[in-house]
Enzyme design. Structure first.
Site, PDB file in Angstrom:
ATOM      1  N   ASP A 285     -22.056   1.559  41.802  1.00 13.18           N
ATOM      2  CA  ASP A 285     -22.911   0.656  41.039  1.00 13.18           C
ATOM      3  C   ASP A 285     -24.138   1.455  40.593  1.00 13.18           C
ATOM      4  O   ASP A 285     -24.312   2.620  40.970  1.00 13.18           O
ATOM      5  CB  ASP A 285     -23.266  -0.601  41.846  1.00 13.18           C
ATOM      6  CG  ASP A 285     -23.643  -1.756  40.915  1.00 13.18           C
ATOM      7  OD1 ASP A 285     -23.918  -1.505  39.719  1.00 13.18           O
ATOM      8  OD2 ASP A 285     -23.666  -2.914  41.369  1.00 13.18           O
TER       9      ASP A 285
HETATM   10  C1  BGC Z   1     -24.870  -4.500  38.578  1.00 12.52           C
HETATM   11  C2  BGC Z   1     -23.464  -4.307  38.099  1.00 12.52           C
HETATM   12  C3  BGC Z   1     -23.451  -3.837  36.672  1.00 12.52           C
HETATM   13  C4  BGC Z   1     -24.284  -2.591  36.551  1.00 12.52           C
HETATM   14  C5  BGC Z   1     -24.305  -2.004  35.146  1.00 12.52           C
HETATM   15  C6  BGC Z   1     -25.761  -3.308  38.266  1.00 12.52           C
HETATM   16  O1  BGC Z   1     -27.098  -3.586  38.520  1.00 12.52           O
HETATM   17  O2  BGC Z   1     -24.849  -4.759  39.963  1.00 12.52           O
HETATM   18  O3  BGC Z   1     -22.748  -5.512  38.243  1.00 12.52           O
HETATM   19  O4  BGC Z   1     -22.142  -3.647  36.238  1.00 12.52           O
HETATM   20  O5  BGC Z   1     -25.611  -2.879  36.942  1.00 12.52           O
HETATM   21  O6  BGC Z   1     -25.008  -2.785  34.273  1.00 12.52           O
END
Ligand code: BGC
Length: 799
Positions: A322
């Site tokens: 993530d």
């Molecule tokens: C979130 C993810 C997301 C990623 C990219 C993160 O903060 O937890 O779900 O896909 O950002 O935007």
């Protein structure tokens, strides 16, 4: 946001001092410099003049795995690390904003494998061209974005899509999103979020399918199918990401990013089944969760990633971290340095690193010194190359970069129509005590009250991708169009956050008093749910509550339309005689969907994918809890598992939702009283629409194992079907179950089902079981995977 083609200087060569080997490479691939001196691995020198390594491999007739392996064998360590590097090409609300000259150089030098938060067919086409034609390797880039409930044509938020209780609606929403996103140059979405959410305080409950693992697994499969289609090489399909692998939804106290301290059984039986289902549906990527399970951050959880996902499930897809979750291993307190963080993640087979840049910037020395890291690196690079092969990018790298297609598909009439249909089907009628709904075609003077009625931004919810407020038909606009301006008065009454202004509330009350019927649109605005949007109190925000109380006291018939991204404690709205329609955040067709439902053109049949607790303090509330030694007893004189101040039941339970029609259940059949290993049992019921209104009914099958090695949940969903039943007609709905669907994570560490009785109930919701029965499992069995991940075949026939 700048989606236009970017003008770049003709000569992007770095003025770096390069050795003769590097110069040879520069000659091989004109226009691009290599950052840093490549190692003297003989294999990397094999490029044929004027061709990239990938093009040369293709010219040799290599394809798929063979081509990926050929390229891998010719990559330097720095290039391998670069391939695992996913850079932010912009921000969620400023796409492409970070794509500058330095990024073109990075692409040229093989320092990046993917960008996120980018968009635009032609803009990205140029970046792709540099990767494919000007870098030494010629490996195409992956372009990614969070396309979560639509790209430009915004559908209801995922919790709303789940409320359709129809996997086909979830698939359709994902399909339309994929068609638009792929036309905008994207290959990869970070969706679906398949995290089970049992705690309504958690803001990200809006992004998923709610509390129930069997249901969540069905919705996971449908969305993966929708995004990926049955052939990822088609240019209108994109890679789906099952996220956030682990137990992200189980954060302590409903707080985002917080620790999940849950049992192995709960992990295996509740949180992981939707991921298992997504893997079986061949989701091409998984994203790991930010949080830890019992102190082990998932981004570095070898047991979960290597042991379970890669080995036990044999998952071959691409695992992405993530956002910054690799560098956050330092904050978790499991490593001290960036390089250590990178090593832990890489050894846990986190293939692609989102945004913290550690793999590309901090790992070269560590990898060169460690055969283990080298092996992990090669395996990860191969998985990234495979994903690119699966998309067909080595053969048709520009298939996603057709500007004409991009212009043609966005917000097309067919897409808007699909969004309208899904929005209508997402509406959940919670109460309709006096049958105020559907409203009469000519209801007289209508007062529309509430800031949310005109709040286009809220109607498209969080993760709006390219959704635009200007595309939204708001609730008040749709009602004005339908009823005529003169018949509708609109008062905001109160905002969704700031303290209520008594004068504005008084105006709203006056409007209510002057009307024949009031449509009160209330709830939370879009920014109270979503990432990092946990709330300690899930009651109606104070100004909305004040407004609701005042308007309800005006004594006029009031229909409440509830906008929300989570289950709420709806307080004063939930009174005797109320009519309440949950609209979630319905997307670009919000207004028409709400209006058509209020007036009966569409008959509500949505169901709650997550229970509405009576009070915040009842959270987490879910139907799958275990029985206790002292089951809840309403008699306060008895010491039992209940609160002193509220009943143990929720305000509205999983699966609940009413209709303008009425249905009777009968004719229960059971194909056999026993279910043997390898066998099947079919349970069916006849459901009759006894009303004069054509409508859908959501027929639900719940099961319970009353005696097992460990306590089993009070209720588990094992089948559901949204069935259209014309007025006066009957449909027989049959569910076929296998013994494996009663297995649970047993003390042995395997999924086992015991011999003995299984109870079942069929009904209109978990709180409205109409028919019950039981059968016996004749012998114990061991199952290969979690029971909730298995689909139940359903047939519907006319009677
Ligand atoms: C979130 C993810 C997301 C990623 C990219 C993160 O903060 O937890 O779900 O896909 O950002 O935007």
């Amino acid at each position: 946001m700048n989606l236009s083609r970017k003008a770049r200087p003709a000569d992007r060569r770095l003025k770096a001092t390069l050795g003769s080997a590097a110069l040879a490479l520069m000659i091989a691939v004109p226009g691009c410099a290599i950052s840093g001196a490549p190692e003297s691995q003989p294999a990397v020198m094999e490029a044929v003049e004027g061709q990239t390594i990938a093009a040369y491999a293709t010219a040799l007739g290599l394809k798929g795995e063979a081509r990926a392996e050929y390229i891998l064998a010719r990559m330097t360590t720095a290039e391998k690390l670069g391939q695992l590097n996913q850079m932010a090409g912009g921000r969620q609300l400023a796409l492409n904003s970070r794509i500058n000259e330095g990024e073109y150089e990075r692409v040229c030098a093989g320092g990046v494998g993917s960008y996120l938060h980018v968009a635009g067919a032609e803009f990205l086409g140029e970046l792709q061209r540099v990767a494919v034609e000007e870098s030494r390797l010629g490996i195409p880039l992956l372009f990614a974005m969070d396309v979560v409930h639509g790209y430009r044509t915004i559908f209801p938020v995922p919790l709303g899509i789940a409320a359709t209780f129809d996997a086909d609606d979830a698939e359709l929403s994902a399909r339309v999103a994929a068609v638009e996103a792929s036309a905008a140059g994207l290959h990869w979405t970070f969706a679906p979020m398949v995290d089970i959410a049992r705690d309504a305080r958690w803001g990200r409950i809006v992004e998923g399918a709610g509390e129930e693992p069997f249901f969540g697994s069905a919705m996971a499969r449908a969305q993966v199918r929708g995004y990926q289609g049955d052939d990822l090489t088609r240019s209108d399909t994109i890679i789906a990401t099952a996220k956030h692998f682990g137990a992200y939804g189980a954060g302590t106290g409903g707080r985002d990013y917080d620790s999940a301290d849950i049992s192995e059984r709960t992990l295996m039986d509740v949180y992981l089944p939707p991921f298992h289902a997504a893997a079986e549906e061949d989701a091409a990527s998984f994203m790991v969760a930010f949080n830890d399970i019992g102190g082990v951050p998932t981004t570095a959880n070898k047991a979960l990633l290597n042991g379970l996902l890669r080995s036990a499930w044999n998952y071959q897809g691409l695992v992405v971290s993530d956002w910054n979750s690799v560098v956050e291993l330092i904050a978790h307190g499991v490593v001290e340095t960036r390089a250590e963080a990178g090593a832990l993640a890489l050894l846990a087979s986190v293939d692609m690193e989102m945004t913290s840049g550690i793999y590309a910037a901090d790992m070269l020395a560590a990898v060169e010194a460690s055969p283990d890291l080298q092996a992990a690196l090669d395996a990860s690079v191969l998985r990234v190359l495979r994903a690119k092969e699966r998309l067909g990018l080595f053969d048709t790298p520009y298939a996603y970069h057709d500007g004409a297609r991009e212009a043609e598909v966005m917000l097309s009439p067919a897409h808007r129509e699909a969004a309208l249909k899904v929005a209508e089907r997402s509406m959940v009628l919670l109460r309709n005590d006096n049958a105020l709904l559907p409203l009469k075609a000519e209801p007289g003077k209508v007062a529309v009250i509430g800031a949310l009625a005109g709040d286009a931004r809220s109607m498209i919810g969080s993760w709006k991708a390219q959704g635009r407020e200007g595309d939204v038909v708001t609730v008040v606009d749709a009602l004005r169009t339908r009823l005529g301006e003169a018949n509708v008065t609109y008062e905001l009454g109160a905002g969704t956050r700031e303290a209520a202004d008594p004068a504005e509330i008084a105006r709203a009350v006056a409007a209510a008093k002057a009307a024949d019927v009031v449509i009160l649109v209330t709830g939370e605005d879009y920014n109270l749910s979503g990432e990092a949007r946990s709330r300690s109190d899930i009651s109606l925000p104070a100004p909305q509550r004040a407004l609701a109380e005042a308007v309800l006291a005006a004594g006029k018939p009031v229909v409440t339309v509830l906008m929300t991204g989570r289950p709420l404690d709806i307080g004063p709205l939930d009174h005797e005689g109320a009519s309440i329609l949950v609209a979630w955040f319905p997307g670009v067709e919000a207004g028409p969907a709400v209006a058509r439902t209020l007036f009966g053109d569409a008959v509500p049949a949505g169901r709650l994918p997550a229970s509405f607790p009576r009070r915040t303090g009842q959270s987490p509330y879910f139907i799958g809890h275990y029985p206790t030694g002292r089951p809840a007893d309403p008699d306060l004189a008895k010491d039992s598992a209940r609160y002193m101040d509220i009943p143990i039941t929720p305000a509205y339970a999983f699966g609940q939702g009413l209709s303008y029609a009425a249905f009777e259940y009968g004719g229960l059949t059971l194909s056999s009283g026993t279910l043997a290993p390898g066998g099947r049992v079919t349970i069916s019921a006849a459901v009759t629409n006894t009303s004069g209104v054509d409508a859908d009914e959501v027929v639900q099958l719940y099961v319970r194992d009353p005696v097992a090695q460990v306590a089993r949940p009070q209720q588990e969903l094992r089948g559901f079907a949204r069935v259209a039943i014309p007025a006066g007609e009957t449909r027989r709905v049959a569910f076929t179950l296998a013994p494996e669907q009663f297995a649970y994570f047993a003390p042995s560490g395997q999924f086992e089902a015991d011999a003995g009785r299984i109870d079942f109930g069929i009904g209109a919701s978990s709180a409205d079981i109409r028919l019950t029965g039981s059968f016996r499992l004749t012998a114990p069995i061991v199952a290969a995977g979690p029971a909730a991940a298995m689909a139940t075949p359903v047939t519907v026939s006319e009677e």
